[in-house]
Design a protein around this motif. Structure first.
Motif, PDB file in Angstrom:
ATOM      1  N   PHE A  97      -3.091   2.006  -6.774  1.00 21.25           N
ATOM      2  CA  PHE A  97      -4.369   1.373  -7.084  1.00 21.25           C
ATOM      3  C   PHE A  97      -5.482   2.424  -7.134  1.00 21.25           C
ATOM      4  CE2 PHE A  97      -3.020  -2.736  -4.673  1.00 21.25           C
ATOM      5  CZ  PHE A  97      -2.190  -3.073  -5.731  1.00 21.25           C
ATOM      6  N   PRO A  98      -6.482   2.225  -7.980  1.00 24.08           N
ATOM      7  CA  PRO A  98      -7.687   3.055  -7.905  1.00 24.08           C
ATOM      8  C   PRO A  98      -8.309   2.951  -6.514  1.00 24.08           C
ATOM      9  CG  PRO A  98      -7.676   1.755  -9.923  1.00 24.08           C
ATOM     10  CD  PRO A  98      -6.542   1.250  -9.083  1.00 24.08           C
ATOM     11  N   LEU A  99      -9.055   3.977  -6.111  1.00 22.86           N
ATOM     12  CA  LEU A  99      -9.571   4.077  -4.743  1.00 22.86           C
ATOM     13  C   LEU A  99     -10.770   3.154  -4.512  1.00 22.86           C
ATOM     14  CD1 LEU A  99      -9.271   7.933  -4.221  1.00 22.86           C
ATOM     15  CD2 LEU A  99      -7.810   6.145  -3.256  1.00 22.86           C
ATOM     16  N   PHE A 100     -10.457   1.880  -4.260  1.00 18.87           N
ATOM     17  CA  PHE A 100     -11.468   0.891  -3.920  1.00 18.87           C
ATOM     18  C   PHE A 100     -11.001   0.099  -2.698  1.00 18.87           C
ATOM     19  CE2 PHE A 100     -12.133   1.354  -8.589  1.00 18.87           C
ATOM     20  CZ  PHE A 100     -13.423   1.869  -8.537  1.00 18.87           C
ATOM     21  N   GLY A 101     -11.930  -0.630  -2.078  1.00 23.04           N
ATOM     22  CA  GLY A 101     -11.606  -1.442  -0.905  1.00 23.04           C
ATOM     23  C   GLY A 101     -11.448  -2.897  -1.298  1.00 23.04           C
ATOM     24  N   TYR A 102     -10.220  -3.333  -1.525  1.00 26.23           N
ATOM     25  CA  TYR A 102      -9.950  -4.669  -2.053  1.00 26.23           C
ATOM     26  C   TYR A 102      -9.938  -5.711  -0.926  1.00 26.23           C
ATOM     27  CZ  TYR A 102      -8.352  -1.661  -5.839  1.00 26.23           C
ATOM     28  OH  TYR A 102      -8.285  -0.691  -6.813  1.00 26.23           O
ATOM     29  N   THR A 103     -10.612  -6.831  -1.168  1.00 23.76           N
ATOM     30  CA  THR A 103     -10.742  -7.911  -0.182  1.00 23.76           C
ATOM     31  C   THR A 103     -10.132  -9.200  -0.726  1.00 23.76           C
ATOM     32  OG1 THR A 103     -12.792  -6.931   0.656  1.00 23.76           O
ATOM     33  CG2 THR A 103     -12.397  -9.246   1.187  1.00 23.76           C
ATOM     34  N   ALA A 104      -9.467  -9.948   0.146  1.00 22.67           N
ATOM     35  CA  ALA A 104      -8.852 -11.217  -0.257  1.00 22.67           C
ATOM     36  C   ALA A 104      -9.915 -12.206  -0.725  1.00 22.67           C
ATOM     37  CB  ALA A 104      -8.069 -11.807   0.910  1.00 22.67           C
ATOM     38  N   VAL A 105      -9.593 -12.921  -1.815  1.00 22.86           N
ATOM     39  CA  VAL A 105     -10.522 -13.894  -2.391  1.00 22.86           C
ATOM     40  C   VAL A 105      -9.774 -15.174  -2.742  1.00 22.86           C
ATOM     41  CG1 VAL A 105     -10.225 -12.859  -4.693  1.00 22.86           C
ATOM     42  CG2 VAL A 105     -12.225 -14.274  -4.239  1.00 22.86           C
ATOM     43  N   VAL A 106     -10.419 -16.314  -2.522  1.00 17.77           N
ATOM     44  CA  VAL A 106      -9.849 -17.621  -2.874  1.00 17.77           C
ATOM     45  C   VAL A 106     -10.948 -18.461  -3.531  1.00 17.77           C
ATOM     46  CG1 VAL A 106      -8.119 -17.628  -1.018  1.00 17.77           C
ATOM     47  CG2 VAL A 106     -10.401 -18.609  -0.601  1.00 17.77           C
ATOM     48  N   TRP A 107     -10.538 -19.612  -4.057  1.00 18.98           N
ATOM     49  CA  TRP A 107     -11.489 -20.566  -4.629  1.00 18.98           C
ATOM     50  C   TRP A 107     -11.490 -21.819  -3.775  1.00 18.98           C
ATOM     51  CZ3 TRP A 107     -15.113 -20.788  -8.468  1.00 18.98           C
ATOM     52  CH2 TRP A 107     -15.575 -22.061  -8.825  1.00 18.98           C
ATOM     53  N   LYS A 108     -12.700 -22.256  -3.401  1.00 20.71           N
ATOM     54  CA  LYS A 108     -12.855 -23.554  -2.747  1.00 20.71           C
ATOM     55  C   LYS A 108     -13.643 -24.441  -3.694  1.00 20.71           C
ATOM     56  CE  LYS A 108     -13.636 -23.604   1.686  1.00 20.71           C
ATOM     57  NZ  LYS A 108     -14.236 -23.308   3.018  1.00 20.71           N
ATOM     58  N   GLU A 109     -13.955 -25.637  -3.257  1.00 24.36           N
ATOM     59  CA  GLU A 109     -14.524 -26.626  -4.180  1.00 24.36           C
ATOM     60  C   GLU A 109     -15.837 -26.186  -4.826  1.00 24.36           C
ATOM     61  OE1 GLU A 109     -15.544 -27.394   0.087  1.00 24.36           O
ATOM     62  OE2 GLU A 109     -13.657 -27.301  -1.032  1.00 24.36           O
ATOM     63  N   ASP A 110     -16.582 -25.300  -4.168  1.00 24.20           N
ATOM     64  CA  ASP A 110     -17.887 -24.929  -4.714  1.00 24.20           C
ATOM     65  C   ASP A 110     -17.990 -23.469  -5.138  1.00 24.20           C
ATOM     66  OD1 ASP A 110     -17.665 -24.001  -2.144  1.00 24.20           O
ATOM     67  OD2 ASP A 110     -19.740 -24.412  -1.588  1.00 24.20           O
ATOM     68  N   GLY A 111     -16.876 -22.738  -5.201  1.00 28.84           N
ATOM     69  CA  GLY A 111     -16.958 -21.366  -5.674  1.00 28.84           C
ATOM     70  C   GLY A 111     -15.969 -20.426  -5.031  1.00 28.84           C
ATOM     71  N   PHE A 112     -16.147 -19.134  -5.308  1.00 28.44           N
ATOM     72  CA  PHE A 112     -15.286 -18.106  -4.742  1.00 28.44           C
ATOM     73  C   PHE A 112     -15.684 -17.814  -3.299  1.00 28.44           C
ATOM     74  CE2 PHE A 112     -15.145 -17.008  -9.324  1.00 28.44           C
ATOM     75  CZ  PHE A 112     -13.767 -17.067  -9.519  1.00 28.44           C
ATOM     76  N   ASP A 199      -1.283  16.193  -8.211  1.00 27.14           N
ATOM     77  CA  ASP A 199      -0.069  15.386  -8.066  1.00 27.14           C
ATOM     78  C   ASP A 199      -0.234  14.223  -7.095  1.00 27.14           C
ATOM     79  OD1 ASP A 199      -0.311  16.812  -5.746  1.00 27.14           O
ATOM     80  OD2 ASP A 199       1.746  17.586  -5.705  1.00 27.14           O
ATOM     81  N   SER A 200      -1.482  13.901  -6.707  1.00 25.58           N
ATOM     82  CA  SER A 200      -1.689  12.852  -5.701  1.00 25.58           C
ATOM     83  C   SER A 200      -1.415  11.459  -6.239  1.00 25.58           C
ATOM     84  CB  SER A 200      -3.129  12.910  -5.166  1.00 25.58           C
ATOM     85  OG  SER A 200      -4.044  12.457  -6.148  1.00 25.58           O
ATOM     86  N   GLY A 201      -1.618  11.275  -7.541  1.00 23.06           N
ATOM     87  CA  GLY A 201      -1.484   9.931  -8.115  1.00 23.06           C
ATOM     88  C   GLY A 201      -2.749   9.119  -8.027  1.00 23.06           C
ATOM     89  N   PHE A 202      -3.744   9.592  -7.253  1.00 24.89           N
ATOM     90  CA  PHE A 202      -5.028   8.903  -7.137  1.00 24.89           C
ATOM     91  C   PHE A 202      -6.023   9.508  -8.122  1.00 24.89           C
ATOM     92  CE2 PHE A 202      -3.624   8.424  -2.599  1.00 24.89           C
ATOM     93  CZ  PHE A 202      -3.490   7.054  -2.615  1.00 24.89           C
ATOM     94  N   PRO A 203      -6.616   8.710  -8.978  1.00 26.09           N
ATOM     95  CA  PRO A 203      -7.723   9.234  -9.777  1.00 26.09           C
ATOM     96  C   PRO A 203      -8.994   9.247  -8.928  1.00 26.09           C
ATOM     97  CG  PRO A 203      -7.249   6.952 -10.399  1.00 26.09           C
ATOM     98  CD  PRO A 203      -6.264   7.327  -9.318  1.00 26.09           C
ATOM     99  N   ALA A 204      -9.579  10.439  -8.692  1.00 21.38           N
ATOM    100  CA  ALA A 204     -10.830  10.511  -7.931  1.00 21.38           C
ATOM    101  C   ALA A 204     -11.935   9.831  -8.742  1.00 21.38           C
ATOM    102  CB  ALA A 204     -11.201  11.956  -7.647  1.00 21.38           C
ATOM    103  N   PRO A 205     -12.691   8.898  -8.137  1.00 15.31           N
ATOM    104  CA  PRO A 205     -13.694   8.154  -8.899  1.00 15.31           C
ATOM    105  C   PRO A 205     -14.939   8.950  -9.250  1.00 15.31           C
ATOM    106  CG  PRO A 205     -13.678   7.450  -6.603  1.00 15.31           C
ATOM    107  CD  PRO A 205     -12.543   8.412  -6.755  1.00 15.31           C
TER     108      PRO A 205
END
Length: 419
Positions: A97-112, A199-205
Protein backbone atom coordinates in the motif's frame (compact mmCIF):
# COMPACT_ATOMS: atom_id res chain seq x y z
CA UNK A 1 -23.44 -0.82 10.12
CA UNK A 2 -23.06 -1.62 6.43
CA UNK A 3 -19.91 -2.76 4.70
CA UNK A 4 -18.28 -0.06 2.55
CA UNK A 5 -16.42 -1.05 -0.62
CA UNK A 6 -15.20 0.39 -3.93
CA UNK A 7 -15.66 -0.93 -7.46
CA UNK A 8 -12.86 -1.22 -10.04
CA UNK A 9 -13.36 2.44 -10.98
CA UNK A 10 -12.89 3.62 -7.40
CA UNK A 11 -16.56 4.50 -6.83
CA UNK A 12 -17.60 3.91 -3.22
CA UNK A 13 -20.74 2.00 -2.21
CA UNK A 14 -22.26 0.46 0.89
CA UNK A 15 -23.68 -3.06 0.96
CA UNK A 16 -26.65 -3.52 3.32
CA UNK A 17 -26.32 -7.32 3.01
CA UNK A 18 -23.01 -7.31 4.88
CA UNK A 19 -21.91 -5.88 8.20
CA UNK A 20 -18.73 -3.82 8.06
CA UNK A 21 -15.70 -5.27 9.84
CA UNK A 22 -12.23 -4.01 10.74
CA UNK A 23 -8.77 -5.24 11.62
CA UNK A 24 -6.63 -4.95 14.72
CA UNK A 25 -3.11 -5.94 13.64
CA UNK A 26 -3.81 -9.10 11.59
CA UNK A 27 -7.04 -10.04 13.36
CA UNK A 28 -10.42 -9.37 11.73
CA UNK A 29 -12.74 -7.92 14.40
CA UNK A 30 -16.24 -6.55 14.77
CA UNK A 31 -16.58 -2.81 15.36
CA UNK A 32 -18.24 -1.65 18.58
CA UNK A 33 -20.69 1.25 18.46
CA UNK A 34 -18.63 3.29 20.93
CA UNK A 35 -15.63 3.05 18.60
CA UNK A 36 -17.39 4.95 15.81
CA UNK A 37 -17.65 8.67 15.05
CA UNK A 38 -19.07 10.40 11.96
CA UNK A 39 -16.56 10.81 9.13
CA UNK A 40 -14.73 14.04 10.09
CA UNK A 41 -14.61 17.07 7.84
CA UNK A 42 -11.37 16.95 5.87
CA UNK A 43 -11.18 13.13 5.85
CA UNK A 44 -10.72 11.31 2.53
CA UNK A 45 -12.10 7.93 1.47
CA UNK A 46 -9.63 5.83 -0.54
CA UNK A 47 -9.72 2.35 -2.03
CA UNK A 48 -6.99 -0.07 -0.96
CA UNK A 49 -5.28 -1.30 -4.14
CA UNK A 50 -5.01 -5.05 -4.86
CA UNK A 51 -7.56 -6.01 -2.19
CA UNK A 52 -11.03 -7.44 -1.73
CA UNK A 53 -13.34 -6.14 0.99
CA UNK A 54 -14.29 -8.51 3.84
CA UNK A 55 -17.70 -8.35 5.53
CA UNK A 56 -19.84 -10.31 7.95
CA UNK A 57 -22.83 -12.16 6.48
CA UNK A 58 -25.54 -11.75 9.16
CA UNK A 59 -27.51 -14.73 7.85
CA UNK A 60 -24.65 -17.23 8.22
CA UNK A 61 -22.58 -15.44 10.84
CA UNK A 62 -19.54 -16.00 8.62
CA UNK A 63 -16.93 -13.54 7.42
CA UNK A 64 -16.87 -13.44 3.62
CA UNK A 65 -14.54 -12.04 0.99
CA UNK A 66 -16.38 -10.04 -1.67
CA UNK A 67 -14.86 -10.85 -5.05
CA UNK A 68 -14.70 -7.95 -7.51
CA UNK A 69 -14.58 -5.31 -4.77
CA UNK A 70 -11.86 -3.24 -3.23
CA UNK A 71 -11.64 -2.48 0.48
CA UNK A 72 -12.08 1.17 1.49
CA UNK A 73 -10.33 3.13 4.22
CA UNK A 74 -10.45 6.69 5.49
CA UNK A 75 -7.46 9.02 5.74
CA UNK A 76 -8.11 11.14 8.82
CA UNK A 77 -7.17 14.80 9.25
CA UNK A 78 -4.98 16.03 12.10
CA UNK A 79 -6.66 15.77 15.47
CA UNK A 80 -8.16 12.30 14.98
CA UNK A 81 -6.66 8.99 16.13
CA UNK A 82 -7.73 5.76 14.47
CA UNK A 83 -8.86 2.83 16.60
CA UNK A 84 -9.01 0.14 13.88
CA UNK A 85 -7.75 -0.39 10.33
CA UNK A 86 -9.93 -1.55 7.39
CA UNK A 87 -10.74 -5.20 6.89
CA UNK A 88 -9.39 -6.62 3.63
CA UNK A 89 -7.71 -9.52 1.87
CA UNK A 90 -4.90 -8.79 -0.56
CA UNK A 91 -5.37 -10.15 -4.08
CA UNK A 92 -1.65 -9.72 -4.78
CA UNK A 93 0.53 -10.06 -1.69
CA UNK A 94 3.58 -8.68 -3.48
CA UNK A 95 1.92 -5.26 -3.79
CA UNK A 96 2.43 -2.76 -0.95
CA UNK A 97 0.00 0.00 0.00
CA UNK A 98 1.09 3.62 -0.46
CA UNK A 99 2.34 5.15 2.81
CA UNK A 100 -0.89 6.39 4.36
CA UNK A 101 -2.72 5.71 7.65
CA UNK A 102 -5.84 3.77 6.68
CA UNK A 103 -8.83 3.76 9.08
CA UNK A 104 -11.83 1.42 9.13
CA UNK A 105 -15.00 2.96 7.69
CA UNK A 106 -18.64 1.80 7.61
CA UNK A 107 -22.01 3.21 6.57
CA UNK A 108 -24.82 3.81 9.04
CA UNK A 109 -28.27 5.18 8.34
CA UNK A 110 -27.13 8.80 8.17
CA UNK A 111 -23.67 8.59 6.59
CA UNK A 112 -20.12 7.32 6.78
CA UNK A 113 -18.58 6.52 10.16
CA UNK A 114 -14.98 5.74 11.08
CA UNK A 115 -13.37 3.81 13.93
CA UNK A 116 -11.59 6.78 15.48
CA UNK A 117 -11.47 9.23 18.33
CA UNK A 118 -10.98 12.99 18.34
CA UNK A 119 -7.80 13.63 20.36
CA UNK A 120 -7.17 17.31 19.57
CA UNK A 121 -8.83 20.38 18.09
CA UNK A 122 -8.85 19.65 14.33
CA UNK A 123 -9.61 23.24 13.29
CA UNK A 124 -6.06 24.66 12.94
CA UNK A 125 -5.05 21.79 10.64
CA UNK A 126 -8.23 21.59 8.57
CA UNK A 127 -7.19 21.87 4.88
CA UNK A 128 -10.13 24.17 4.17
CA UNK A 129 -8.41 26.83 6.25
CA UNK A 130 -5.67 27.03 3.63
CA UNK A 131 -7.00 29.21 0.81
CA UNK A 132 -5.04 28.37 -2.34
CA UNK A 133 -5.32 31.87 -3.81
CA UNK A 134 -4.13 33.48 -0.57
CA UNK A 135 -1.28 30.96 -0.35
CA UNK A 136 -0.12 31.60 -3.91
CA UNK A 137 -0.08 35.36 -3.29
CA UNK A 138 1.85 34.90 -0.04
CA UNK A 139 4.40 32.63 -1.72
CA UNK A 140 4.86 35.17 -4.49
CA UNK A 141 5.28 38.05 -2.03
CA UNK A 142 7.86 36.29 0.16
CA UNK A 143 9.80 34.85 -2.80
CA UNK A 144 10.05 38.37 -4.23
CA UNK A 145 11.17 39.75 -0.86
CA UNK A 146 13.83 37.03 -0.43
CA UNK A 147 14.80 36.11 -4.03
CA UNK A 148 18.14 34.51 -3.01
CA UNK A 149 16.74 32.36 -0.20
CA UNK A 150 17.00 28.69 -1.27
CA UNK A 151 14.95 27.58 1.74
CA UNK A 152 11.93 29.63 0.65
CA UNK A 153 12.34 28.21 -2.85
CA UNK A 154 12.25 24.69 -1.39
CA UNK A 155 9.31 25.42 0.93
CA UNK A 156 7.27 26.96 -1.89
CA UNK A 157 7.34 23.57 -3.64
CA UNK A 158 6.33 21.83 -0.39
CA UNK A 159 3.39 24.21 0.04
CA UNK A 160 2.11 24.38 -3.54
CA UNK A 161 3.07 20.97 -4.94
CA UNK A 162 2.79 18.66 -1.91
CA UNK A 163 0.17 20.80 -0.12
CA UNK A 164 2.11 20.58 3.14
CA UNK A 165 0.17 22.59 5.70
CA UNK A 166 3.24 23.36 7.84
CA UNK A 167 5.06 24.75 4.82
CA UNK A 168 1.91 26.69 3.89
CA UNK A 169 1.77 28.15 7.40
CA UNK A 170 5.31 29.45 6.86
CA UNK A 171 4.10 31.62 3.98
CA UNK A 172 0.77 32.50 5.61
CA UNK A 173 2.59 33.56 8.80
CA UNK A 174 0.42 31.61 11.24
CA UNK A 175 0.55 28.75 13.77
CA UNK A 176 3.39 26.25 13.29
CA UNK A 177 5.76 27.01 10.42
CA UNK A 178 8.59 24.97 8.89
CA UNK A 179 12.34 25.52 8.74
CA UNK A 180 13.90 22.29 7.34
CA UNK A 181 17.70 22.10 7.46
CA UNK A 182 18.91 18.52 7.01
CA UNK A 183 19.45 16.29 3.98
CA UNK A 184 20.93 13.43 6.08
CA UNK A 185 19.64 11.15 8.83
CA UNK A 186 21.02 8.91 11.58
CA UNK A 187 18.14 6.43 11.24
CA UNK A 188 16.83 4.26 8.42
CA UNK A 189 13.12 4.30 9.25
CA UNK A 190 11.17 1.51 7.61
CA UNK A 191 8.33 3.89 6.80
CA UNK A 192 10.28 7.06 6.01
CA UNK A 193 8.05 9.36 3.95
CA UNK A 194 10.87 11.33 2.33
CA UNK A 195 13.47 8.72 1.38
CA UNK A 196 13.12 5.02 0.56
CA UNK A 197 15.65 2.56 -0.86
CA UNK A 198 15.00 1.70 -4.52
CA UNK A 199 14.12 -1.90 -3.58
CA UNK A 200 11.80 -1.06 -0.66
CA UNK A 201 8.59 -1.35 -2.65
CA UNK A 202 7.28 1.81 -0.95
CA UNK A 203 6.83 4.89 -3.12
CA UNK A 204 7.97 7.84 -0.96
CA UNK A 205 5.14 10.42 -1.09
CA UNK A 206 7.54 13.36 -1.17
CA UNK A 207 11.16 14.21 -1.96
CA UNK A 208 13.79 14.94 0.69
CA UNK A 209 15.68 18.22 0.47
CA UNK A 210 19.13 17.80 -1.11
CA UNK A 211 21.00 20.88 0.08
CA UNK A 212 22.22 22.55 3.26
CA UNK A 213 20.67 26.01 3.71
CA UNK A 214 22.82 28.93 4.80
CA UNK A 215 22.53 30.42 8.26
CA UNK A 216 21.19 33.60 6.69
CA UNK A 217 18.43 31.66 4.90
CA UNK A 218 17.43 29.89 8.12
CA UNK A 219 17.39 33.09 10.16
CA UNK A 220 15.32 34.91 7.52
CA UNK A 221 12.64 32.16 7.63
CA UNK A 222 12.62 32.14 11.43
CA UNK A 223 12.44 35.92 11.80
CA UNK A 224 9.69 36.21 9.18
CA UNK A 225 7.55 33.66 11.02
CA UNK A 226 8.18 34.64 14.65
CA UNK A 227 6.08 37.79 14.49
CA UNK A 228 3.42 36.96 17.10
CA UNK A 229 3.58 35.66 20.69
CA UNK A 230 1.92 32.35 19.66
CA UNK A 231 4.00 31.59 16.53
CA UNK A 232 5.91 28.32 16.39
CA UNK A 233 8.80 27.69 13.99
CA UNK A 234 9.89 24.06 13.72
CA UNK A 235 13.04 22.28 12.67
CA UNK A 236 12.43 18.69 11.55
CA UNK A 237 9.94 18.32 8.69
CA UNK A 238 8.74 15.45 6.51
CA UNK A 239 10.90 16.77 3.66
CA UNK A 240 14.17 16.42 5.56
CA UNK A 241 16.29 13.95 7.52
CA UNK A 242 17.20 14.32 11.20
CA UNK A 243 17.60 18.05 11.98
CA UNK A 244 20.05 17.56 14.85
CA UNK A 245 22.65 16.30 12.35
CA UNK A 246 22.89 20.01 11.48
CA UNK A 247 23.26 21.07 15.12
CA UNK A 248 25.96 23.75 14.52
CA UNK A 249 23.72 25.49 11.98
CA UNK A 250 20.64 25.27 14.23
CA UNK A 251 22.54 26.50 17.32
CA UNK A 252 23.93 29.55 15.52
CA UNK A 253 20.56 30.37 13.96
CA UNK A 254 18.69 30.13 17.28
CA UNK A 255 21.23 32.33 19.03
CA UNK A 256 21.05 34.97 16.31
CA UNK A 257 17.25 34.94 16.25
CA UNK A 258 17.01 35.20 20.02
CA UNK A 259 19.34 38.20 19.99
CA UNK A 260 16.88 39.90 17.66
CA UNK A 261 13.46 38.82 19.01
CA UNK A 262 11.88 37.05 21.96
CA UNK A 263 8.61 36.53 20.06
CA UNK A 264 7.11 33.09 19.52
CA UNK A 265 8.48 29.61 20.17
CA UNK A 266 11.26 27.53 18.62
CA UNK A 267 10.52 23.82 18.26
CA UNK A 268 12.42 20.81 16.99
CA UNK A 269 10.89 17.57 15.70
CA UNK A 270 13.64 15.00 16.23
CA UNK A 271 14.49 11.37 16.96
CA UNK A 272 16.67 12.77 19.81
CA UNK A 273 19.32 10.09 19.31
CA UNK A 274 22.26 12.53 19.15
CA UNK A 275 22.19 13.53 22.81
CA UNK A 276 25.22 15.87 22.71
CA UNK A 277 23.74 17.69 19.72
CA UNK A 278 20.34 17.98 21.43
CA UNK A 279 21.99 19.44 24.54
CA UNK A 280 23.63 22.14 22.43
CA UNK A 281 20.34 22.97 20.70
CA UNK A 282 18.49 23.09 24.04
CA UNK A 283 21.14 25.37 25.56
CA UNK A 284 20.93 27.73 22.55
CA UNK A 285 17.34 28.64 23.45
CA UNK A 286 14.96 25.85 22.40
CA UNK A 287 11.39 26.15 23.72
CA UNK A 288 9.63 22.99 22.54
CA UNK A 289 10.81 19.51 21.54
CA UNK A 290 8.81 16.71 19.94
CA UNK A 291 10.49 13.31 19.78
CA UNK A 292 9.39 10.71 17.26
CA UNK A 293 8.96 7.18 18.60
CA UNK A 294 7.04 4.04 17.80
CA UNK A 295 7.71 2.10 20.99
CA UNK A 296 9.49 2.19 24.34
CA UNK A 297 10.70 -1.38 23.76
CA UNK A 298 14.18 -1.70 22.28
CA UNK A 299 13.49 -4.56 19.86
CA UNK A 300 10.41 -2.89 18.36
CA UNK A 301 12.05 0.55 18.22
CA UNK A 302 15.21 -0.81 16.57
CA UNK A 303 13.27 -2.85 14.00
CA UNK A 304 11.41 0.22 12.74
CA UNK A 305 13.93 3.06 13.14
CA UNK A 306 17.13 1.12 12.39
CA UNK A 307 19.08 3.66 14.47
CA UNK A 308 22.69 4.38 13.53
CA UNK A 309 25.03 4.75 16.52
CA UNK A 310 22.30 5.52 19.05
CA UNK A 311 19.60 3.69 21.03
CA UNK A 312 16.52 4.34 23.16
CA UNK A 313 18.67 5.17 26.19
CA UNK A 314 20.16 8.08 24.22
CA UNK A 315 16.65 9.21 23.29
CA UNK A 316 15.51 9.13 26.90
CA UNK A 317 18.61 11.04 28.05
CA UNK A 318 17.93 13.76 25.47
CA UNK A 319 14.32 14.17 26.57
CA UNK A 320 15.23 14.20 30.25
CA UNK A 321 17.88 16.87 29.68
CA UNK A 322 15.47 19.06 27.70
CA UNK A 323 12.75 18.62 30.33
CA UNK A 324 15.15 19.55 33.12
CA UNK A 325 16.11 22.74 31.25
CA UNK A 326 12.48 23.86 31.04
CA UNK A 327 11.76 22.76 27.47
CA UNK A 328 8.22 21.46 26.96
CA UNK A 329 8.74 17.92 25.65
CA UNK A 330 6.34 15.66 23.80
CA UNK A 331 6.46 12.47 21.79
CA UNK A 332 5.27 12.03 18.23
CA UNK A 333 3.83 8.57 18.96
CA UNK A 334 3.37 6.54 15.77
CA UNK A 335 0.40 4.33 16.58
CA UNK A 336 -1.00 1.22 14.93
CA UNK A 337 -4.11 -0.64 16.18
CA UNK A 338 -3.24 -4.11 17.46
CA UNK A 339 0.38 -3.15 18.14
CA UNK A 340 0.45 0.08 20.14
CA UNK A 341 -2.27 -1.29 22.41
CA UNK A 342 -0.41 -4.49 23.32
CA UNK A 343 -0.05 -4.94 27.06
CA UNK A 344 3.77 -4.85 27.02
CA UNK A 345 3.82 -1.74 24.82
CA UNK A 346 1.51 0.19 27.13
CA UNK A 347 3.43 -0.73 30.27
CA UNK A 348 6.80 0.21 28.74
CA UNK A 349 5.52 3.53 27.39
CA UNK A 350 4.00 4.57 30.72
CA UNK A 351 7.35 4.04 32.44
CA UNK A 352 9.23 5.81 29.63
CA UNK A 353 6.99 8.87 29.88
CA UNK A 354 7.33 8.99 33.67
CA UNK A 355 11.14 8.75 33.57
CA UNK A 356 11.64 11.34 30.84
CA UNK A 357 9.15 13.98 32.03
CA UNK A 358 7.16 14.19 28.80
CA UNK A 359 4.22 16.63 28.96
CA UNK A 360 2.28 15.64 25.83
CA UNK A 361 1.67 12.42 23.89
CA UNK A 362 0.90 13.30 20.29
CA UNK A 363 -1.02 10.38 18.81
CA UNK A 364 -0.07 10.07 15.13
CA UNK A 365 -1.51 7.44 12.79
CA UNK A 366 1.37 5.40 11.35
CA UNK A 367 1.51 5.57 7.55
CA UNK A 368 2.47 2.02 6.59
CA UNK A 369 1.55 -1.15 4.71
CA UNK A 370 0.13 -3.35 7.52
CA UNK A 371 1.59 -6.71 6.46
CA UNK A 372 5.08 -5.31 5.95
CA UNK A 373 5.01 -3.64 9.36
CA UNK A 374 3.67 -6.69 11.20
CA UNK A 375 6.30 -8.92 9.58
CA UNK A 376 9.04 -6.49 10.63
CA UNK A 377 8.33 -6.09 14.34
CA UNK A 378 8.45 -8.59 17.25
CA UNK A 379 5.41 -10.78 17.85
CA UNK A 380 2.99 -9.82 20.63
CA UNK A 381 4.02 -10.98 24.09
CA UNK A 382 0.94 -9.87 26.02
CA UNK A 383 -2.78 -9.29 25.64
CA UNK A 384 -4.22 -6.78 23.19
CA UNK A 385 -5.99 -4.12 25.24
CA UNK A 386 -7.74 -2.15 22.49
CA UNK A 387 -6.94 1.40 21.40
CA UNK A 388 -9.83 3.04 23.23
CA UNK A 389 -9.01 1.33 26.52
CA UNK A 390 -5.30 2.06 26.01
CA UNK A 391 -6.01 5.80 25.91
CA UNK A 392 -8.16 5.48 29.02
CA UNK A 393 -5.27 3.74 30.81
CA UNK A 394 -2.88 6.53 29.82
CA UNK A 395 -5.31 9.14 31.15
CA UNK A 396 -5.52 7.27 34.47
CA UNK A 397 -1.83 6.37 34.87
CA UNK A 398 -0.42 9.65 33.53
CA UNK A 399 -2.84 12.31 34.87
CA UNK A 400 -0.36 15.17 34.31
CA UNK A 401 0.32 14.20 30.69
CA UNK A 402 -1.91 15.61 27.94
CA UNK A 403 -3.12 13.50 25.02
CA UNK A 404 -3.19 15.36 21.73
CA UNK A 405 -2.20 15.22 18.08
CA UNK A 406 0.16 18.12 17.39
CA UNK A 407 2.51 20.67 18.98
CA UNK A 408 1.07 23.37 21.23
CA UNK A 409 2.40 26.55 22.84
CA UNK A 410 2.90 26.80 26.64
CA UNK A 411 -0.40 28.70 27.02
CA UNK A 412 -2.23 25.53 25.97
CA UNK A 413 -0.63 23.54 28.80
CA UNK A 414 -1.43 26.23 31.34
CA UNK A 415 -5.03 26.30 30.16
CA UNK A 416 -5.47 22.50 30.29
CA UNK A 417 -3.54 21.71 33.47
CA UNK A 418 -3.87 25.02 35.31
CA UNK A 419 -0.09 24.93 35.96
Amino acid sequence: MNLVYADENGQVFDDPDYIGLARSADMVVEIMEDELIPLPEGATLVSLPHTNAVGLNPETGQMERLEGTQAVGALLPQGFTRLLIPSYVKTDKTQLFPLFGYTAVVWKEDGFYVAARCTDDPEPWNPRNCDVNELELSVKRIREEYPENKLYEHLSNCALEYECLTASNTFLNRWEGAVPVSYSCNAGCFGCISEQPDDSGFPAPQTRMNFKPSQEDVVQVMMEHLRTPQSIISFGQGCEGEPSTQAPLIIKAIKEVRQRTSQGFININTNAGLTDHIRGIVDAGLDLMRVSTISALDDHYNAYYKPRAYNLKNVEKSIRYATDQGVITSINYLIFPGVTDREEEVEAMIEFVRRSGIKLIQMRNLNIDPESYLNLIPKARGEMIGMKQMMEIYAEELPDVIMGSYTHTPDFFHKVTGK
